[in-house]
Design a protein around this motif. Structure first.
Motif, PDB file in Angstrom:
ATOM      1  N   MET A 114       0.800  -1.228   0.000  1.00  0.00           N
ATOM      2  CA  MET A 114       0.000   0.000   0.000  1.00  0.00           C
ATOM      3  C   MET A 114       0.834   1.280   0.000  1.00  0.00           C
ATOM      4  O   MET A 114       0.543   2.192  -0.779  1.00  0.00           O
ATOM      5  CB  MET A 114      -0.978  -0.002   1.166  1.00  0.00           C
ATOM      6  CG  MET A 114      -2.196  -0.811   0.925  1.00  0.00           C
ATOM      7  SD  MET A 114      -3.276  -0.709   2.354  1.00  0.00           S
ATOM      8  CE  MET A 114      -4.417  -2.001   1.965  1.00  0.00           C
ATOM      9  N   PRO A 115       1.853   1.419   0.847  1.00  0.00           N
ATOM     10  CA  PRO A 115       2.623   2.669   0.814  1.00  0.00           C
ATOM     11  C   PRO A 115       3.274   2.942  -0.532  1.00  0.00           C
ATOM     12  O   PRO A 115       3.275   4.084  -1.001  1.00  0.00           O
ATOM     13  CB  PRO A 115       3.679   2.479   1.903  1.00  0.00           C
ATOM     14  CG  PRO A 115       3.105   1.485   2.820  1.00  0.00           C
ATOM     15  CD  PRO A 115       2.295   0.567   1.954  1.00  0.00           C
ATOM     16  N   ALA A 174       6.960  -3.735   6.743  1.00  0.00           N
ATOM     17  CA  ALA A 174       7.461  -2.911   7.846  1.00  0.00           C
ATOM     18  C   ALA A 174       8.317  -1.766   7.323  1.00  0.00           C
ATOM     19  O   ALA A 174       8.176  -0.620   7.755  1.00  0.00           O
ATOM     20  CB  ALA A 174       8.264  -3.772   8.821  1.00  0.00           C
ATOM     21  N   GLY A 175       9.178  -2.073   6.368  1.00  0.00           N
ATOM     22  CA  GLY A 175      10.027  -1.032   5.804  1.00  0.00           C
ATOM     23  C   GLY A 175       9.243   0.015   5.035  1.00  0.00           C
ATOM     24  O   GLY A 175       9.499   1.218   5.164  1.00  0.00           O
ATOM     25  N   SER A 176       8.269  -0.416   4.248  1.00  0.00           N
ATOM     26  CA  SER A 176       7.529   0.551   3.439  1.00  0.00           C
ATOM     27  C   SER A 176       6.607   1.418   4.287  1.00  0.00           C
ATOM     28  O   SER A 176       6.484   2.621   4.041  1.00  0.00           O
ATOM     29  CB  SER A 176       6.739  -0.161   2.339  1.00  0.00           C
ATOM     30  OG  SER A 176       5.768  -1.017   2.884  1.00  0.00           O
ATOM     31  N   TRP A 177       5.972   0.828   5.294  1.00  0.00           N
ATOM     32  CA  TRP A 177       5.127   1.655   6.161  1.00  0.00           C
ATOM     33  C   TRP A 177       5.966   2.596   7.013  1.00  0.00           C
ATOM     34  O   TRP A 177       5.575   3.743   7.242  1.00  0.00           O
ATOM     35  CB  TRP A 177       4.226   0.787   7.044  1.00  0.00           C
ATOM     36  CG  TRP A 177       3.044   0.310   6.290  1.00  0.00           C
ATOM     37  CD1 TRP A 177       2.848  -0.931   5.746  1.00  0.00           C
ATOM     38  CD2 TRP A 177       1.872   1.070   5.974  1.00  0.00           C
ATOM     39  NE1 TRP A 177       1.644  -0.969   5.100  1.00  0.00           N
ATOM     40  CE2 TRP A 177       1.013   0.228   5.233  1.00  0.00           C
ATOM     41  CE3 TRP A 177       1.467   2.377   6.237  1.00  0.00           C
ATOM     42  CZ2 TRP A 177      -0.225   0.662   4.757  1.00  0.00           C
ATOM     43  CZ3 TRP A 177       0.230   2.799   5.759  1.00  0.00           C
ATOM     44  CH2 TRP A 177      -0.596   1.940   5.031  1.00  0.00           C
ATOM     45  N   LEU A 178       7.114   2.149   7.484  1.00  0.00           N
ATOM     46  CA  LEU A 178       8.013   3.015   8.234  1.00  0.00           C
ATOM     47  C   LEU A 178       8.534   4.159   7.339  1.00  0.00           C
ATOM     48  O   LEU A 178       8.589   5.305   7.771  1.00  0.00           O
ATOM     49  CB  LEU A 178       9.177   2.212   8.801  1.00  0.00           C
ATOM     50  CG  LEU A 178      10.112   2.921   9.760  1.00  0.00           C
ATOM     51  CD1 LEU A 178       9.353   3.356  11.001  1.00  0.00           C
ATOM     52  CD2 LEU A 178      11.249   2.004  10.153  1.00  0.00           C
ATOM     53  N   LEU A 238       6.997   5.437   4.733  1.00  0.00           N
ATOM     54  CA  LEU A 238       5.896   6.373   4.507  1.00  0.00           C
ATOM     55  C   LEU A 238       5.638   7.225   5.747  1.00  0.00           C
ATOM     56  O   LEU A 238       5.397   8.419   5.643  1.00  0.00           O
ATOM     57  CB  LEU A 238       4.623   5.615   4.114  1.00  0.00           C
ATOM     58  CG  LEU A 238       3.424   6.466   3.738  1.00  0.00           C
ATOM     59  CD1 LEU A 238       3.709   7.226   2.450  1.00  0.00           C
ATOM     60  CD2 LEU A 238       2.182   5.598   3.592  1.00  0.00           C
ATOM     61  N   TYR A 239       5.732   6.626   6.915  1.00  0.00           N
ATOM     62  CA  TYR A 239       5.490   7.347   8.162  1.00  0.00           C
ATOM     63  C   TYR A 239       6.564   8.406   8.403  1.00  0.00           C
ATOM     64  O   TYR A 239       6.271   9.509   8.881  1.00  0.00           O
ATOM     65  CB  TYR A 239       5.444   6.353   9.328  1.00  0.00           C
ATOM     66  CG  TYR A 239       5.244   7.011  10.661  1.00  0.00           C
ATOM     67  CD1 TYR A 239       4.007   7.540  11.016  1.00  0.00           C
ATOM     68  CD2 TYR A 239       6.283   7.074  11.584  1.00  0.00           C
ATOM     69  CE1 TYR A 239       3.819   8.139  12.248  1.00  0.00           C
ATOM     70  CE2 TYR A 239       6.110   7.681  12.815  1.00  0.00           C
ATOM     71  CZ  TYR A 239       4.874   8.203  13.128  1.00  0.00           C
ATOM     72  OH  TYR A 239       4.693   8.803  14.349  1.00  0.00           O
ATOM     73  N   LEU A 240       7.807   8.108   8.072  1.00  0.00           N
ATOM     74  CA  LEU A 240       8.915   9.030   8.362  1.00  0.00           C
ATOM     75  C   LEU A 240       9.130  10.066   7.283  1.00  0.00           C
ATOM     76  O   LEU A 240       9.970  10.954   7.439  1.00  0.00           O
ATOM     77  CB  LEU A 240      10.207   8.251   8.565  1.00  0.00           C
ATOM     78  CG  LEU A 240      10.218   7.345   9.795  1.00  0.00           C
ATOM     79  CD1 LEU A 240      11.506   6.535   9.840  1.00  0.00           C
ATOM     80  CD2 LEU A 240      10.038   8.163  11.067  1.00  0.00           C
ATOM     81  N   ARG A 241       8.380  10.036   6.199  1.00  0.00           N
ATOM     82  CA  ARG A 241       8.542  11.026   5.128  1.00  0.00           C
ATOM     83  C   ARG A 241       8.067  12.370   5.557  1.00  0.00           C
ATOM     84  O   ARG A 241       7.212  12.643   6.241  1.00  0.00           O
ATOM     85  CB  ARG A 241       7.732  10.600   3.897  1.00  0.00           C
ATOM     86  CG  ARG A 241       8.445   9.518   3.155  1.00  0.00           C
ATOM     87  CD  ARG A 241       7.851   9.330   1.833  1.00  0.00           C
ATOM     88  NE  ARG A 241       8.315  10.475   1.056  1.00  0.00           N
ATOM     89  CZ  ARG A 241       7.791  10.905  -0.062  1.00  0.00           C
ATOM     90  NH1 ARG A 241       6.792  10.286  -0.557  1.00  0.00           N
ATOM     91  NH2 ARG A 241       8.240  11.917  -0.709  1.00  0.00           N
TER      92      ARG A 241
END
Length: 122
Positions: free
Chosen positions: A37-38, A113-117, A119-122
Motif C-alpha cells: 500500500m505505501p 514494515a520497511g515501506s510503512w516506516l 511512509l510514516y517518516l517522510r
C-alpha cells in the motif's frame, strides 16, 4: 527377485496439499496487499489526489493497485503447494512448500514494515 513396486500417486493426498496451499495463500496475499500500500500510494499520489473526495473510487483504485503483488504471491503459494502435492512421499516437496511459504511471509513482513516506516517518516 522382484523389484519393489514404485509408490503410487495418491490423488487425495495431492488434493489435501493443494487445499492447504490454497488456505495458506490468503494470509500471504493479505500481508503483501498491506505491505504494498505505501508504495502504491507513493507511485500514484497524483491520481489519488485527483479523486480525493470520491472515497469509493479511491478505494477501488487502491485495491486494483495492491491486487497485483498479492495476486502474484497467491499464485506462488499455489505453485509451492503443487510441488508439495506432486512430490508425494519425498520430503523435498514439503520443504519446498514450507520454505517458499516462509520466504514469501518473511519478505512480505519485512517489505511491509520497511515501506510503512518509510511512509510514516517522510
Amino acid at each position: 527377485m522382484n523389484a519393489p513396486a514404485p509408490p503410487r500417486f495418491r490423488v487425495r493426498l495431492f488434493l489435501e496439499r493443494l487445499a492447504v496451499g490454497h488456505v495458506f495463500g490468503y494470509p500471504l496475499a493479505f500481508v503483501w496487499a498491506v505491505a504494498s500500500m505505501p508504495l502504491a500510494i507513493h507511485l500514484h499520489f497524483e491520481r489519488l489526489s485527483a479523486i480525493e473526495h470520491d472515497t469509493e473510487a479511491m478505494g477501488q483504485l487502491v485495491v486494483r493497485l495492491v491486487a497485483w503483488p498479492s495476486g502474484v504471491v497467491f499464485v506462488l503459494a499455489h505453485l509451492f503447494a503443487l510441488a508439495w502435492g506432486l512430490a508425494q512421499e519425498k520430503k523435498r516437496g514439503q520443504w519446498t512448500f514450507l520454505g517458499g511459504f516462509g520466504v514469501l511471509l518473511g519478505t512480505g513482513v519485512l517489505f511491509g514494515a520497511g515501506s510503512w516506516l518509510w511512509l510514516y517518516l517522510r
